[in-house]
Design an enzyme around this catalytic site. Sequence first.
Site, PDB file in Angstrom:
ATOM      1  N   GLY A 261     -15.366  27.862   7.345  1.00 40.20           N
ATOM      2  CA  GLY A 261     -16.224  27.979   6.166  1.00 40.20           C
ATOM      3  C   GLY A 261     -15.946  26.946   5.088  1.00 40.20           C
ATOM      4  N   ASP A 262     -15.016  26.024   5.349  1.00 36.50           N
ATOM      5  CA  ASP A 262     -14.771  24.976   4.348  1.00 36.50           C
ATOM      6  C   ASP A 262     -14.299  23.713   5.070  1.00 36.50           C
ATOM      7  OD1 ASP A 262     -14.333  23.628   1.862  1.00 36.50           O
ATOM      8  OD2 ASP A 262     -13.874  25.535   0.898  1.00 36.50           O
ATOM      9  N   ASP A 263     -13.749  22.754   4.311  1.00 34.22           N
ATOM     10  CA  ASP A 263     -13.364  21.477   4.920  1.00 34.22           C
ATOM     11  C   ASP A 263     -12.419  21.687   6.116  1.00 34.22           C
ATOM     12  OD1 ASP A 263     -14.790  20.176   2.855  1.00 34.22           O
ATOM     13  OD2 ASP A 263     -13.023  20.219   1.554  1.00 34.22           O
TER      14      ASP A 263
END
Length: 478
Positions: A261-263
Amino acid sequence: MKVSRINIQVLLVVVVGILSISDGIETDKFRAPKLKPRKYLAISCRNHSASITDFGGVGDGKTSNTKAFKAAVEHLSKFANSGGAELVVPAGRWLTGSFNLTSYFTLFLAEGAVILGTEDPSEWPLISVLPSYGRGRDAPGNGSRYSALIYGTNLTDVVVTGNNGTIDGQGQIWWDKFHNDQLNYTRPYMIEILFSDRVQISNLTLLNSPSWFVHPVYSSNIIIKGLRIVAPYNPVSPNTDGIDPDSCTNTLIEDCYIESGDDCVAVKSGWDQYGIAVGMPTTKLLVRRVTCVSPDSAGIALGSEMSGGIQDVRVEDFTAINTQAGVRIKTAIGRGGYVKDVFMRRMVMKTMKYVLWMTGAYGSHPDESFDPKAIPVINNINYIDMVAENVNMTANLAGLAGHPFTGICLSNVAVGMSVKPKKIQWNCTDIEGTAHNVTPQTCSLLPDGNEANAGCHFPTDRLPIEDLPLKLCTHRST
Ligand SMILES: *[C@@H]1O[C@H](CO)[C@@H](O)[C@H](O)[C@H]1NC(C)=O
Ligand SMILES: *[C@@H]1O[C@H](CO)[C@@H](O)[C@H](O)[C@H]1NC(C)=O
Ligand SMILES: *[C@@H]1O[C@H](CO)[C@@H](O)[C@H](O)[C@H]1NC(C)=O
Ligand SMILES: *[C@@H]1O[C@H](CO)[C@@H](O)[C@H](O)[C@H]1NC(C)=O
Ligand SMILES: *[C@@H]1O[C@H](CO)[C@@H](O)[C@H](O)[C@H]1NC(C)=O
Ligand SMILES: *[C@@H]1O[C@H](CO)[C@@H](O)[C@H](O)[C@H]1NC(C)=O
Ligand SMILES: *[C@@H]1O[C@H](CO)[C@@H](O)[C@H](O)[C@H]1NC(C)=O
Ligand SMILES: *[C@@H]1O[C@H](CO)[C@@H](O)[C@H](O)[C@H]1NC(C)=O
Ligand SMILES: *[C@@H]1O[C@H](CO)[C@@H](O)[C@H](O)[C@H]1NC(C)=O
């Protein structure tokens, strides 16, 4: 505040000296785990081995094993001077709260082993916030934050590995608290190692971290490889970064698959005045053969927390599919620090909004006491031999007015458009650099030289971590 790096060699000599005058080598009273002998590669093999079941562990997915893990680590820490110890987690579902690692220690998750992060909040103790962040990211927390599920600080020679065993953080309760604004302290990470030297994390499947997955910080000589990291996409699982090397020196990340859900990989070094005060950069980082899927974030991000500086980052053979950006550099006035000498080559990218993205006005400050004169310096950023397809916009590159990002170098970059691409392919402000053999046509701030560009190169030397030998270990007992 200046956090000084411990001199490991001196420490080792002192430790070995003290231990050799203590009363002999203790024998392991626990039996060896009943497992087929298995070979695995690690920075160190261990002379002692025990199973979590020797300490009352129950792998039924319901019983809490927090006390068993604590007892096991406490007991096995006694073997630091006699060849170190390995704790085997056999097949089963092992529910636990946070526990700490120790030095000269291997946590080995056998095939079919699943460590489950407990949903009982009382099993997640509070610890101090990171000095280079000054506060928790989700909440200020009065100097406190939740401990990571697997936490280690001030360690030497620690391995977390296995035959593709799983750690499932069961992060949903934490994602819900985040979305419902119910967090008084920032969420736990999955694996966090601080102030340590010689760290290996490998051959594991990591699922559903409450927040970042793997966070080595203030550490050196780190190998992270063979991880499969999976969390739902944002907004379901906010801030589930894959791997965040943070104020670390000499780190290798390779052969990982990250979908979150992120980098996927986020390179960091502290936040505004807190990161500047600690002053520990991330240097000598190599990331290779990593595949990333993350529709809302970047394949590789540098920052936004970069106040201790980021220098000598090498990325190669990186695949980003269905991401927001391929590579993103994010910073803000108040960060100070620098991002320089970054080399990326042979990236393959497919389906994204931006291939290259730089943001000088990221904002996001820990508090209002940041120094408006602390200007980040971004220089010598190289993108070499890259291909991308199904892209909406090639590059959105915005430096800081009066403080341009300099030394941007592109060579052999080919970007193919999506069905409905943006009219503007290059949006460049406050940047300086050059290009060679780049399609589509670059912006005027990155003039295409049409000849070999001497400044656009990838280092030819090796990082010391590439030459740290791995040994072939087997499960063993004394
Ligand atoms: C660990 O075991 C190896 C092989 O049996 C042995 O050579 C070595 O001395 C042991 N190390 C310690 C510190 O006991
Ligand atoms: C782990 O170690 C830290 C630092 O020594 C300590 O604050 C924390 O309480 C320990 N956590 C557990 C679960 O024992
Ligand atoms: C760990 O090392 C850091 C840096 O040397 C030091 O500031 C800190 O007090 C140490 N923490 C523990 C728990 O020993
Ligand atoms: C590890 O296990 C997962 C399932 O838990 C599987 O999807 C993955 O392919 C395995 N990886 C390796 C390297 O065996
Ligand atoms: C957060 O703190 C407030 C005020 O002290 C308290 O009412 C609330 O229950 C706390 N929330 C959690 C999730 O602990
Ligand atoms: C932080 O400290 C203040 C003042 O002591 C207190 O009112 C507040 O409830 C505390 N918050 C948390 C999250 O502990
Ligand atoms: C660890 O993963 C690597 C690939 O990353 C594989 O070659 C190796 O066999 C694995 N080791 C074990 C013990 O599963
Ligand atoms: C690309 O643009 C199209 C058309 O505007 C849009 O539907 C799509 O979501 C965009 N893709 C990304 C990754 O932003
Ligand atoms: C181009 O960059 C400027 C300055 O950062 C920004 O205001 C503008 O929205 C960007 N345009 C596009 C099409 O992204």
